[in-house]
Design a protein around this motif. Structure first.
Motif, mmCIF file in Angstrom:
data_model
loop_
_atom_site.group_PDB
_atom_site.id
_atom_site.type_symbol
_atom_site.label_atom_id
_atom_site.label_comp_id
_atom_site.label_asym_id
_atom_site.label_seq_id
_atom_site.Cartn_x
_atom_site.Cartn_y
_atom_site.Cartn_z
ATOM 1 N N MET A 1 0.853 -1.183 0.000
ATOM 2 C CA MET A 1 0.000 0.000 0.000
ATOM 3 C C MET A 1 0.886 1.229 0.000
ATOM 4 S SD MET A 1 -3.164 0.783 2.542
ATOM 5 C CE MET A 1 -2.152 0.630 4.007
ATOM 6 N N ASP A 2 0.532 2.232 -0.803
ATOM 7 C CA ASP A 2 1.401 3.392 -0.868
ATOM 8 C C ASP A 2 0.617 4.605 -1.309
ATOM 9 O OD1 ASP A 2 1.352 3.572 -3.815
ATOM 10 O OD2 ASP A 2 2.501 1.717 -3.732
ATOM 11 N N GLY A 3 1.279 5.752 -1.233
ATOM 12 C CA GLY A 3 0.723 6.971 -1.794
ATOM 13 C C GLY A 3 1.400 7.248 -3.113
ATOM 14 N N ASP A 4 0.630 7.494 -4.157
ATOM 15 C CA ASP A 4 1.186 7.750 -5.474
ATOM 16 C C ASP A 4 1.514 9.231 -5.615
ATOM 17 O OD1 ASP A 4 -1.073 5.410 -7.070
ATOM 18 O OD2 ASP A 4 0.853 5.107 -6.083
ATOM 19 N N GLN A 5 1.858 9.598 -6.844
ATOM 20 C CA GLN A 5 2.088 10.993 -7.193
ATOM 21 C C GLN A 5 3.080 11.647 -6.233
ATOM 22 O OE1 GLN A 5 0.740 12.095 -9.942
ATOM 23 N NE2 GLN A 5 -0.634 10.385 -10.304
ATOM 24 N N GLY A 6 4.254 11.045 -6.115
ATOM 25 C CA GLY A 6 5.289 11.662 -5.306
ATOM 26 C C GLY A 6 4.984 11.680 -3.835
ATOM 27 N N GLY A 7 4.235 10.714 -3.332
ATOM 28 C CA GLY A 7 3.960 10.650 -1.907
ATOM 29 C C GLY A 7 2.757 11.460 -1.476
ATOM 30 N N ASN A 8 2.025 12.059 -2.386
ATOM 31 C CA ASN A 8 0.826 12.821 -2.059
ATOM 32 C C ASN A 8 -0.218 11.883 -1.472
ATOM 33 O OD1 ASN A 8 -1.525 14.335 -2.049
ATOM 34 N ND2 ASN A 8 -1.045 15.367 -3.983
ATOM 35 N N ALA A 170 -14.465 12.214 -14.271
ATOM 36 C CA ALA A 170 -13.770 11.636 -13.115
ATOM 37 C C ALA A 170 -12.395 11.110 -13.511
ATOM 38 C CB ALA A 170 -14.613 10.516 -12.510
ATOM 39 N N GLU A 171 -12.302 10.494 -14.686
ATOM 40 C CA GLU A 171 -11.006 9.998 -15.158
ATOM 41 C C GLU A 171 -10.043 11.154 -15.411
ATOM 42 O OE1 GLU A 171 -9.224 7.079 -18.671
ATOM 43 O OE2 GLU A 171 -11.395 7.298 -18.386
ATOM 44 N N LEU A 172 -10.557 12.241 -15.959
ATOM 45 C CA LEU A 172 -9.731 13.423 -16.189
ATOM 46 C C LEU A 172 -9.223 13.994 -14.864
ATOM 47 C CD1 LEU A 172 -8.741 15.449 -18.386
ATOM 48 C CD2 LEU A 172 -10.809 16.776 -17.899
ATOM 49 N N VAL A 173 -10.091 14.039 -13.864
ATOM 50 C CA VAL A 173 -9.699 14.542 -12.546
ATOM 51 C C VAL A 173 -8.613 13.663 -11.936
ATOM 52 C CG1 VAL A 173 -10.505 14.891 -10.178
ATOM 53 C CG2 VAL A 173 -11.886 15.710 -12.097
ATOM 54 N N ALA A 177 -5.586 16.153 -11.111
ATOM 55 C CA ALA A 177 -5.821 16.817 -9.828
ATOM 56 C C ALA A 177 -4.525 17.196 -9.125
ATOM 57 C CB ALA A 177 -6.672 15.929 -8.926
ATOM 58 N N ALA A 178 -3.515 16.327 -9.200
ATOM 59 C CA ALA A 178 -2.267 16.606 -8.484
ATOM 60 C C ALA A 178 -1.585 17.865 -8.998
ATOM 61 C CB ALA A 178 -1.324 15.410 -8.601
ATOM 62 N N ALA A 179 -1.758 18.163 -10.278
ATOM 63 C CA ALA A 179 -1.069 19.306 -10.875
ATOM 64 C C ALA A 179 -1.759 20.629 -10.586
ATOM 65 C CB ALA A 179 -0.954 19.107 -12.384
ATOM 66 N N VAL A 180 -3.022 20.572 -10.179
ATOM 67 C CA VAL A 180 -3.773 21.818 -9.959
ATOM 68 C C VAL A 180 -4.507 21.759 -8.619
ATOM 69 C CG1 VAL A 180 -4.038 22.526 -12.361
ATOM 70 C CG2 VAL A 180 -5.589 20.816 -11.409
#
Length: 354
Positions: A1-8, A170-173, A177-180
């Motif tokens: 189990m982990d947090g993706d997107q650079g630990g976010n 939802a797929e787009l978000v 989402a991480a970038a904005v």
């Protein structure tokens, strides 16, 4: 189990292939029950069971995509006190079967959306699937949809485009989402509005036909019986153990057996006696004592085993052991055994076959 997107920590994922075998199910259940949705899961087959989930938490809202083997998930009565009263929206590529409060039983077609609440007990069953789901805030939805609680659940058809629009956004978000981060609250509002728009396309919920409901109950009972047979050697096995494994109340489990004109206790006893019969006939077990055979079949009391065996088969365990499968009065006695094995009436004529 982990947090993706650079630990976010807004992005979390779990893949059972990455978890140690001994802690796999416990970790998965903690992730789904405590961190995401307040639900419990029961895989139909734990050996080799696979789940992969990727989730994004936004202000007031959760999006999750995943794949899983066949399972049941449930919102249990004892979890209703956690304060969660949001709605779940699920879309799968296989049919879903939902039971709400043990009364409403609904079948949802593959590709259709299902909206159901977290403030009622329910059970959801499905085959191996790909799933897209959202946890939608009751407070925001209710402000748009005053008839949200008019039914215990709602089915949104794939036809019409509203559901596809919601899922596409939802797929787009999930991707952006991480970038904005400054736009995430607005993204949440858009998702709620799109969900409300899809909700207006909902179909009237019709309870599952009685014939289909019975077929599903029988299929579930077959799975439970198979699991009981795998655990016959446990002398402490109880209706509470099996009910807990399948996230059912003991009363509901007993009702499944009653519908097939037997009881949990009678089925367990008969299957243990059948196992004992097979072991007694097995030439490889000729040196095993009757007590050892009884224990292997799940009987902890030898006297009780002897009485139960004779009452069921009108022959003693020693008769079966000493006379052998060819010498014992084969035809009638084996017909009686076969009726038990196939789930039929095991009482026989009462004639003493010894």
């Amino acid at each position: 189990m982990d947090g993706d997107q650079g630990g976010n920590r807004q992005f979390r994922s779990i893949d059972t292939n990455d978890l140690p075998r001994g802690t796999r199910m416990g970790t998965l259940r903690d992730f789904l029950a405590r961190e995401l949705m307040g639900v419990e899961i029961t895989p139909i087959r734990e050996e080799g069971f696979y789940v992969s989930v990727h989730a994004l938490t936004l202000p007031d809202l959760l999006i999750a995509y995943g794949r899983s083997d066949e399972l049941s998930c449930a919102r249990l009565v004892d979890r209703l006190g956690d304060g969660q009263d949001d709605f779940m929206l699920d879309v799968m590529n296989v049919p879903m079967f939902l039971s709400v409060e043990g009364r409403w039983e609904i079948e949802v077609k593959a590709g259709d959306g299902l909206i159901y609440p977290l403030d009622r007990p329910w059970r959801l069953d499905h085959k191996r699937s790909e799933v897209r789901c959202m946890r939608l805030p009751r407070a925001l939805l209710a402000g748009i949809l005053p008839d949200l609680d008019s039914q215990p659940c709602h089915v949104i058809p794939r036809e019409g485009g509203a559901l596809d629009l919601l899922l596409g956004y939802a797929e787009l978000v999930m991707k952006r989402a991480a970038a904005v981060p400054e736009l995430q609250a607005e993204m949440s509002r858009h998702l709620v509005e799109l969900a409300a728009h899809a909700f207006t396309r909902r179909q009237p919920v019709v309870a599952m036909p009685e014939t289909r409901r019975r077929a599903l109950a029988l299929a579930r009972l077959d799975l439970i019986k198979a699991d009981i047979c795998r655990r016959l050697g446990d002398p402490a096995l109880s209706v509470g153990d099996i009910a807990a494994q399948y996230r059912m109340s003991p009363r509901n489990l007993q009702a499944l057996f009653a519908a097939s004109e037997t009881t949990f206790t009678a089925y367990l006893r008969d299957q243990r006696l059948l196992r004992a019969w097979r072991l007694l006939e097995d030439p490889r077990r000729r040196d095993a004592s009757i007590a050892a055979i009884a224990a292997e079949a799940g009987f902890s009391d030898l006297s009780h085993f002897n009485r139960a065996f004779r009452a069921r088969f009108a022959a003693s365990p020693r008769d079966v052991r000493d006379k052998g499968p060819r010498d014992l009065r084969d035809k009638e006695l084996r017909q009686l055994r076969d009726r038990c094995e196939s789930g039929g009436n095991c009482t026989g004529s009462g004639q003493d076959l010894t």
